[in-house]
Design a protein around this motif. Structure first.
Motif, short mmCIF file in Angstrom:
data_model
loop_
_atom_site.label_atom_id
_atom_site.label_comp_id
_atom_site.label_asym_id
_atom_site.label_seq_id
_atom_site.Cartn_x
_atom_site.Cartn_y
_atom_site.Cartn_z
N PRO A 108 0.85 -1.19 0.00
CA PRO A 108 0.00 0.00 0.00
C PRO A 108 0.89 1.25 0.00
O PRO A 108 1.95 1.25 0.62
CB PRO A 108 -0.76 -0.09 1.33
CG PRO A 108 -0.22 -1.27 2.05
CD PRO A 108 1.01 -1.75 1.35
N THR A 124 -3.08 0.32 -3.44
CA THR A 124 -2.43 -0.91 -2.99
C THR A 124 -2.10 -1.77 -4.20
O THR A 124 -2.96 -1.99 -5.04
CB THR A 124 -3.35 -1.70 -2.04
OG1 THR A 124 -3.71 -0.84 -0.97
CG2 THR A 124 -2.66 -2.93 -1.50
N ILE B 8 -8.61 -1.17 2.55
CA ILE B 8 -8.76 -0.27 1.40
C ILE B 8 -10.04 0.57 1.56
O ILE B 8 -10.04 1.77 1.36
CB ILE B 8 -8.88 -1.06 0.08
CG1 ILE B 8 -7.65 -1.91 -0.15
CG2 ILE B 8 -9.10 -0.12 -1.10
CD1 ILE B 8 -6.39 -1.13 -0.28
N GLU B 28 -6.77 -0.23 -6.38
CA GLU B 28 -6.13 -1.50 -6.10
C GLU B 28 -5.68 -2.05 -7.42
O GLU B 28 -6.38 -1.97 -8.41
CB GLU B 28 -7.17 -2.48 -5.55
CG GLU B 28 -7.19 -2.61 -4.07
CD GLU B 28 -8.24 -3.62 -3.67
OE1 GLU B 28 -8.16 -4.76 -4.16
OE2 GLU B 28 -9.11 -3.25 -2.90
#
Lengths: 352, 164
Positions: A108, A124, B8, B28
Motif C-alpha cells: 500500500p 495498494t 482499502i 487496487e
C-alpha cells in the motif's frame, strides 16, 4: 494543428543486457521525496531502488536524496508541510511492503501533495512474490499518472532485436524485456534477419518480419505458447505488420504487385483489402488509436513522406502530412489524437 | 486478502473526508505477468533451387545505386548487358536478384527500396528478352550490408543489387 515530435531511442549495443538511458529530462521536474518504505529490508530496498530509477528515467521527476530528508514521517498525519516547502518538495510518497513470501507481497502507498496539503492518491499493489521489480513499476506508474495526468509506461514491456554479426555467420535474437531493459527473455533466435516486431493490442501475441525462409515474411507468434504461423502463404515478400486497435486486422506491406503496397488482412477469414495503388513505395502502415485511419510512408513525391488514409472514405486520395525535410518515415499516432511521431532525416542526412 | 480489502475501504473513507475539496484516487491493482516461450529457428539459406552442376556458366554481378534511388547507372547497364548475353546463350541459367540499401533511413522503407532496386535490374533483363520466370527477386533492405561502417564509402558499397 498537429504536433510533430522527433523520437530518438538509443539502445546501447555494447552490453548484453539492454541499457536504456535518458540523458536529459524536463527542465522543471516534479520534486518528489520518497520516504523509506516500511517492511522487510531486502524487499523494501529493491522496491524503492526500482521506483526511484523508474521515476528518474521518465525525465519528469527529481527525487530527493534520502540523506536530505529532514524528518521521516511514518504516516500522512505526521507530515509537516512547512518542512517540505523548505526543501522545495512538491510530492511525498509513503508506503510499506507486506512481504509474506512465498505466499504474497502487497504494497500500500500514498501520495501527498505538499502545495495542496492533501493526500492525492492511496493505492495498494498486489504483487507476485519474487517479482518485486514488477510491483515497483506499478507503483511508479501510479505516481506518474497521479502527478502528470498521463499514464506511465514503467510496467510495460519492450520488443527489440539484437544482431550479433560475425564474419562467417550471424545471430538475430528477438527479445522481450521490461520497459527498463531488465528481465530480458528470448522470443526467437534465428540465423537470418528479424525486423519490425509489433505487439498485438492484448500483448499476448507479436507479429514480426523474419527472413528465415530466404525472403521477408510476416509471422505471428503467441508469446505464452511459442506457437507461430506465417500470416499469408504466397511466393512474394511480406513485411511491415501493424495490428488494428481491436486486434482483428493486420495491416501489411505486400510485394505481389511488383512494388510495395499496403493491404489490410482480416486475421479471422484471411480476406485482403488493398489500401494503396501507386507505382512508388508505400509501406510502414500504422493505425490511429480509434482504428479509422492509417498512417504510412510513401515515396510518391520523390522522397519518403508521411500520408494518411481515412478508412471510412476508402476511395479518396491519401492526404500528405509532412512537407519539411526530404526523409520523413515510419510515423505512428500518439494516443488521444495528439499528433504523430516519426524519425526524420535532415537535409544533410545525418540525423535519424 | 479479505482483511486487505477492508483496509482499502477504510482508506477511501479517510481519503474522501480529508480531501473534501480535491479528489483522491483510491485504487487496487494486481501485478499481471505473462508466461514467455522462447524458440529458435535456423535455416540454411537456400539461394538457388537449381542444382549447381547444371550451372556450367555462372552469372554473377553487383550493381550500385545512389541514395534513395533505384535508377540504373550506365556502368550498371554495362554489367547487366553481359549478364543478359550469358543468359541468352545459356537457357539453363536462372538468377536471383537481391536488392540492398545502406543503413540510413528506416528498415521497412529500405526493404521496399531494396526490392525496387532488384526490380529495376529485373526489368532491364526482361526488356532484353529474358523470361521473368528465370528471375527470382528479393530484398534484404539494410539487413545484409556488404561492408560495415557508417561513412559514405561503406554506404555506397551497400546500396546494391546482387545477381547470382
Amino acid at each position: 494543428m498537429k504536433k510533430f515530435l522527433i523520437l530518438i531511442l538509443l539502445p546501447n549495443l555494447l552490453f548484453a543486457e539492454l541499457l536504456l538511458e535518458i540523458t536529459k529530462g524536463s527542465e522543471n521536474p516534479y520534486r518528489v521525496a520518497i520516504i523509506p518504505f516500511q517492511g522487510t529490508n531486502s524487499s523494501v530496498n529493491i522496491i524503492v531502488e526500482v521506483l526511484k530509477s523508474d521515476l528518474i528515467r521518465s525525465g519528469e521527476f527529481f527525487i530527493l536524496d534520502e540523506e536530505m530528508l529532514l524528518s521521516i514521517p511514518s504516516n500522512i498525519e505526521e507530515i509537516k508541510p512547512s518542512e517540505w516547502k523548505l526543501l522545495n518538495i512538491d510530492f511525498i510518497v509513503l508506503g510499506n511492503v507486506i512481504d509474506e513470501e512465498p505466499f504474497s507481497v502487497v504494497s500500500p502507498y500514498q501520495i501527498y501533495d505538499v502545495n495542496k496539503k492533501n493526500k492525492i492518491r492511496s493505492s495498494t499493489v498486489f504483487g507476485i512474490p519474487g517479482k518485486l521489480r514488477q510491483l515497483s513499476h506499478y507503483i511508479s506508474d501510479g505516481i506518474y499518472e497521479t502527478v502528470t495526468g498521463i499514464k506511465g509506461v514503467s510496467a510495460t514491456k519492450i520488443l527489440y532485436v539484437n544482431e550479433i554479426i560475425n564474419s562467417t555467420d550471424s545471430d538475430y535474437i528477438l527479445y522481450v524485456a521490461d520497459a527498463d531493459g531488465a528481465n530480458e527473455q528470448v522470443l526467437l533466435k534465428s540465423s537470418e534477419p528479424i525486423i519490425s516486431p509489433a505487439w498485438s493490442p492484448d500483448s499476448k501475441k507479436i507479429a514480426y518480419v523474419s527472413f528465415e525462409t530466404g525472403m521477408a515474411k510476416v509471422f505471428i507468434q503467441d508469446i505464452g505458447t511459442g506457437e507461430r504461423e506465417l500470416v499469408l502463404l504466397n511466393d512474394n515478400q511480406i513485411s511491415s505488420p501493424a495490428w488494428s486497435p481491436d486486434g482483428k486486422l493486420l495491416s501489411l506491406t505486400l510485394y505481389q504487385d511488383g512494388n510495395a503496397e499496403i493491404y489490410i488482412l482480416n486475421l479471422l477469414n484471411k480476406n485482403l483489402t488493398r489500401l494503396t495503388k501507386h507505382y512508388s513505395i508505400d509501406t510502414e502502415s500504422s493505425w490511429s488509436p480509434n482504428g479509422t485511419k492509417i498512417l504510412f510512408t510513401s515515396g510518391r513525391s520523390g522522397a519518403p513522406q508521411l500520408y494518411e488514409i481515412d478508412l471510412t472514405k476508402l476511395n479518396t486520395k491519401p492526404s500528405r502530412l509532412t512537407f519539411e525535410g526530404n526523409y520523413n518515415a515510419k510515423g505512428s499516432y500518439l494516443p488521444n489524437n495528439e499528433g504523430i511521431v516519426f524519425p526524420s532525416i535532415s537535409n544533410c542526412f545525418e540525423v535519424l | 486478502m479479505t482483511s486487505n480489502n477492508k483496509s482499502i475501504i477504510s482508506y477511501s473513507f479517510i481519503g474522501l473526508f480529508i480531501a473534501s475539496c480535491s479528489s483522491v484516487q483510491v485504487t487496487e491493482e494486481a501485478v499481471y505477468e505473462d508466461s514467455i516461450q522462447s524458440i529458435e529457428v535456423s535455416s540454411k539459406r537456400a539461394e538457388s533451387s537449381t542444382p549447381t552442376e547444371s550451372k556450367a556458366v555462372l552469372a554473377n554481378a553487383t550493381v550500385y545505386f545512389e541514395f534513395d534511388s533505384f535508377n540504373l547507372s550506365s556502368r550498371s547497364i554495362q554489367a547487366l548487358k553481359s549478364i543478359t548475353m550469358l543468359m541468352q546463350d545459356n537457357s539453363e541459367i536462372e538468377i536471383t536478384i537481391s536488392g540492398h540499401a545502406d543503413e540510413r533511413g528506416t528498415r521497412e522503407y529500405n526493404l521496399a527500396l531494396g526490392q525496387r532496386r532488384a526490380e529495376s535490374v529485373a526489368d532491364y533483363i526482361e526488356l532484353k528478352g529474358i523470361s521473368r520466370s528465370r528471375l527470382t527477386i528479393k530484398s534484404y533492405g539494410e539487413e545484409m550490408p556488404m561492408i560495415q561502417g557508417s561513412n559514405e564509402r561503406s554506404w555506397a558499397r551497400n546500396r546494391r543489387a546482387e545477381i547470382n
